[in-house]
Design a protein around this motif. Sequence first.
Motif, PDB file in Angstrom:
ATOM      1  N   VAL A  86      -2.905  11.816   3.567  1.00 56.10           N
ATOM      2  CA  VAL A  86      -2.759  10.507   2.934  1.00 56.10           C
ATOM      3  C   VAL A  86      -2.242   9.500   3.949  1.00 56.10           C
ATOM      4  CG1 VAL A  86      -2.340  11.406   0.603  1.00 56.10           C
ATOM      5  CG2 VAL A  86      -0.417  11.082   2.175  1.00 56.10           C
ATOM      6  N   GLY A  87      -2.250   8.240   3.557  1.00 55.83           N
ATOM      7  CA  GLY A  87      -1.617   7.214   4.373  1.00 55.83           C
ATOM      8  C   GLY A  87      -2.583   6.407   5.215  1.00 55.83           C
TER       9      GLY A  87
ATOM     10  N   GLY B  41       2.953   0.167  23.734  1.00 53.39           N
ATOM     11  CA  GLY B  41       3.559   1.489  23.688  1.00 53.39           C
ATOM     12  C   GLY B  41       3.455   2.042  22.284  1.00 53.39           C
ATOM     13  N   ILE B  42       2.833   3.207  22.126  1.00 50.25           N
ATOM     14  CA  ILE B  42       2.675   3.809  20.805  1.00 50.25           C
ATOM     15  C   ILE B  42       3.825   4.769  20.540  1.00 50.25           C
ATOM     16  CG2 ILE B  42       1.111   5.620  21.672  1.00 50.25           C
ATOM     17  CD1 ILE B  42      -0.278   5.498  18.909  1.00 50.25           C
ATOM     18  N   THR B  43       4.413   4.646  19.343  1.00 51.70           N
ATOM     19  CA  THR B  43       5.587   5.434  18.977  1.00 51.70           C
ATOM     20  C   THR B  43       5.212   6.615  18.088  1.00 51.70           C
ATOM     21  OG1 THR B  43       6.788   3.336  18.965  1.00 51.70           O
ATOM     22  CG2 THR B  43       7.940   5.271  18.104  1.00 51.70           C
ATOM     23  N   PHE B  44       4.610   6.326  16.950  1.00 52.56           N
ATOM     24  CA  PHE B  44       4.125   7.399  16.075  1.00 52.56           C
ATOM     25  C   PHE B  44       3.020   6.867  15.187  1.00 52.56           C
ATOM     26  CE2 PHE B  44       7.506   5.470  13.536  1.00 52.56           C
ATOM     27  CZ  PHE B  44       7.015   5.464  12.245  1.00 52.56           C
ATOM     28  N   THR B  45       2.259   7.773  14.592  1.00 50.26           N
ATOM     29  CA  THR B  45       1.130   7.417  13.746  1.00 50.26           C
ATOM     30  C   THR B  45       1.553   7.457  12.281  1.00 50.26           C
ATOM     31  OG1 THR B  45       0.448   9.735  14.050  1.00 50.26           O
ATOM     32  CG2 THR B  45      -0.703   8.065  15.326  1.00 50.26           C
ATOM     33  N   PHE B  46       0.876   6.651  11.450  1.00 47.47           N
ATOM     34  CA  PHE B  46       1.264   6.492  10.047  1.00 47.47           C
ATOM     35  C   PHE B  46       0.579   7.481   9.108  1.00 47.47           C
ATOM     36  CE2 PHE B  46       2.328   1.701  10.721  1.00 47.47           C
ATOM     37  CZ  PHE B  46       3.564   2.054  11.248  1.00 47.47           C
ATOM     38  N   GLY B  47      -0.619   7.931   9.434  1.00 49.44           N
ATOM     39  CA  GLY B  47      -1.308   8.890   8.569  1.00 49.44           C
ATOM     40  C   GLY B  47      -0.619  10.245   8.621  1.00 49.44           C
TER      41      GLY B  47
ATOM     42  N   ASP C 273       1.736   8.062   3.752  1.00 47.01           N
ATOM     43  CA  ASP C 273       1.846   7.182   2.597  1.00 47.01           C
ATOM     44  C   ASP C 273       3.173   6.427   2.523  1.00 47.01           C
ATOM     45  OD1 ASP C 273       0.103   6.228   0.723  1.00 47.01           O
ATOM     46  OD2 ASP C 273       0.707   7.595  -0.872  1.00 47.01           O
ATOM     47  N   LEU C 274       3.915   6.390   3.629  1.00 45.25           N
ATOM     48  CA  LEU C 274       5.204   5.699   3.632  1.00 45.25           C
ATOM     49  C   LEU C 274       5.116   4.342   4.334  1.00 45.25           C
ATOM     50  CD1 LEU C 274       8.147   5.938   2.781  1.00 45.25           C
ATOM     51  CD2 LEU C 274       8.624   7.158   4.922  1.00 45.25           C
ATOM     52  N   TYR C 275       4.287   4.249   5.368  1.00 44.68           N
ATOM     53  CA  TYR C 275       4.128   2.994   6.105  1.00 44.68           C
ATOM     54  C   TYR C 275       2.636   2.685   6.283  1.00 44.68           C
ATOM     55  CZ  TYR C 275       8.819   4.514   7.427  1.00 44.68           C
ATOM     56  OH  TYR C 275      10.104   4.975   7.393  1.00 44.68           O
ATOM     57  N   TYR C 276       2.327   1.412   6.169  1.00 49.32           N
ATOM     58  CA  TYR C 276       0.977   0.926   6.415  1.00 49.32           C
ATOM     59  C   TYR C 276       1.062  -0.317   7.290  1.00 49.32           C
ATOM     60  CZ  TYR C 276      -1.178   3.881   2.775  1.00 49.32           C
ATOM     61  OH  TYR C 276      -1.630   4.936   2.031  1.00 49.32           O
TER      62      TYR C 276
ATOM     63  N   LYS D  75       0.791  -1.227   0.000  1.00 53.38           N
ATOM     64  CA  LYS D  75       0.000   0.000   0.000  1.00 53.38           C
ATOM     65  C   LYS D  75       0.831   1.290   0.000  1.00 53.38           C
ATOM     66  CE  LYS D  75      -3.906  -2.164   2.378  1.00 53.38           C
ATOM     67  NZ  LYS D  75      -4.732  -2.186   3.618  1.00 53.38           N
ATOM     68  N   PRO D  76       2.079   1.299   0.513  1.00 54.21           N
ATOM     69  CA  PRO D  76       2.842   2.557   0.512  1.00 54.21           C
ATOM     70  C   PRO D  76       3.064   3.092  -0.895  1.00 54.21           C
ATOM     71  CG  PRO D  76       3.837   0.971   2.008  1.00 54.21           C
ATOM     72  CD  PRO D  76       2.800   0.220   1.218  1.00 54.21           C
ATOM     73  N   SER D  77       3.284   4.401  -0.982  1.00 54.05           N
ATOM     74  CA  SER D  77       3.604   5.039  -2.255  1.00 54.05           C
ATOM     75  C   SER D  77       4.931   4.505  -2.765  1.00 54.05           C
ATOM     76  CB  SER D  77       3.690   6.557  -2.077  1.00 54.05           C
ATOM     77  OG  SER D  77       4.385   7.160  -3.151  1.00 54.05           O
ATOM     78  N   ALA D  78       4.907   3.877  -3.928  1.00 52.85           N
ATOM     79  CA  ALA D  78       6.127   3.293  -4.482  1.00 52.85           C
ATOM     80  C   ALA D  78       7.188   4.364  -4.730  1.00 52.85           C
ATOM     81  CB  ALA D  78       5.804   2.552  -5.774  1.00 52.85           C
ATOM     82  N   GLU D  79       6.768   5.529  -5.192  1.00 51.06           N
ATOM     83  CA  GLU D  79       7.730   6.593  -5.481  1.00 51.06           C
ATOM     84  C   GLU D  79       8.353   7.133  -4.202  1.00 51.06           C
ATOM     85  OE1 GLU D  79       8.024  10.857  -7.914  1.00 51.06           O
ATOM     86  OE2 GLU D  79       6.066   9.906  -7.569  1.00 51.06           O
TER      87      GLU D  79
END
Length: 574
Positions: A258-259, A443-449, A480-483, A99-103
């Motif tokens: 996005v994301g 433990g939550i580190t960071f969000t993907f959106g 859009d980098l991690y899902y 799902k991540p942006s290939a570019e």
Amino acid sequence: MPRTFDCIIVGGGHAGASAAISAVEAGCKDVLIVEKAPEEWVGGNGYFTAGAHRTVHAGLADLLPIVTNVTTGQAEKIDVAPYTTDEFIGDIMRLGENKPSAELVKTMVENSRDAIQWLAETVEVPFILAFHRQAYEIDGRQKFWGGLALSVEDGGKGLIKADLRALQKRGVELWFNTPAVQLITEGSTVTGVVVRKGGGQVPLKAAAVILACGGYESSRELRMEYLGPHWKHARVRGTPYNTGDGILMAQAIGAKLVGDWRGCHSTCWDANAPTEAGDRKLSNQFTKSGYPLGIMVNVNGERFADEGQDFRSYTYAKIGKQILLQPQGCAFQVWDAKVTSQLRREEYGDDIVERITASTIEDLADRLMDKGLHDKEGFLRTVREYNDAVHQHRMEHPGSTWDPAIKDGLSTQSSRKSLTVPKSNWALSIEKELFLAVKVACGITFTFGGLAIDPGTGAVLSESGEVIRGLFCTGEMVGDLYYNNYPGGSGLTAGTVFGMKAGRAAARLAILTPQNERTTSLCREHFPSLQSLLRECSSKINHMMETLTFMGHIRVTPNSESVGYSRENLEEVS
């Protein structure tokens, strides 16, 4: 009149520092970082990391010149396999279910090695080989695994210390207790930011604004809104100041979101750790990453995850969610004496975590009942069934050898017995005294959106897909980098790559934009008709450039993208 800067960075973590340093290198003179947190919380989430950086590399020989903890003699007993561009891209796409942006992924990965070199040489980050996190000693050799080998001396603390030295050396201003509250726009162009400082709101002008202030993981309300109601109970691993401010400011001027807005980086975390923020002293030591060597059970005594699905660096960022969804949002990690010596001292030492020990598995169950286990018999039944499945697999594969540095295939699945929840690798029976357990939570580190950006420049995109002039983004705000999941060590690398790109693009814009105070004052004072002169007689351009240079206000460097003025871009300044 508002104070004017070439570039303002919102957020003082590693990504923001990378952007600021890069902007200065590319020609910016007046660079400011505004940081919501007080000075004692400097460094954002980067401070709380282990300092791991995932990068493309050609093997041990490629990494030795930039690390500080390996002697020539030691190097002869170290195995670090090359990690290729295709492997790095493949890991992100595989874990993200394509799902991540290939570019975006391609840009980050292909620039990763140059970014590491830049950190080592320019920022003077003290890189080390991560023996303590990413290697096991097998037959007298240190074998690295999981595509990750680099860390930083003293982890995130050492990384932020290096960042601060580099910022100070380059004259970057850093204002603490200064939250950004609004982006300033003129038409569709971002021309500055409003901050809260000294009890009031202060407008600041800038040719470029770079957002590097993280996601929304520290906001309980936003976690519940986007991730779901269970996330109310997640423990914040890092800074308590990442509450989505930058995303909301950008959204207010039409930035595209996005994301994976239902996803985040979440780990096994000490159940006794603080809930609303990380601990500045222990920081990443609350991580409990030894689960691939044992089993995990919930309060009902049931296993719920494949502890050996993959190397820890490919599973740890999603395992926290699985724990959070269990009854009471917690679990127990369990081992026997065969593997406890392999657990990292920095995470499982007596002075770090509450160790629950017993000489028999029955006694361990009793002690776990005192710590929140609800079903003693359920726990004992799970251990018996697990041990039986391990033994059945060994009977079918008598030549198999346990090796934590590879995916060894030692599992609970065989033709004779298979568990509903398998353990796919590193499955050893839990039978040998002394038994050990620790209680863990999410433990939550960071969000993907996050925000949509142009991969080449870090420029923020609008809802229509157009670049928002003057606005850039890096770090955990990039969407859009991690899902769903994340390969360990990618975050700091991505923050550096896109921070460098944003800083350089911001510098180009600062040099070209009429908003640059030095340029506009010069043009207004000495060339009130500059634009008409350029249109009427292009032959006078060389004369004007020589005059400007002589006056000392502008340095002419033809054919340069990053500093000075060329014959072509002087028209843009007018």
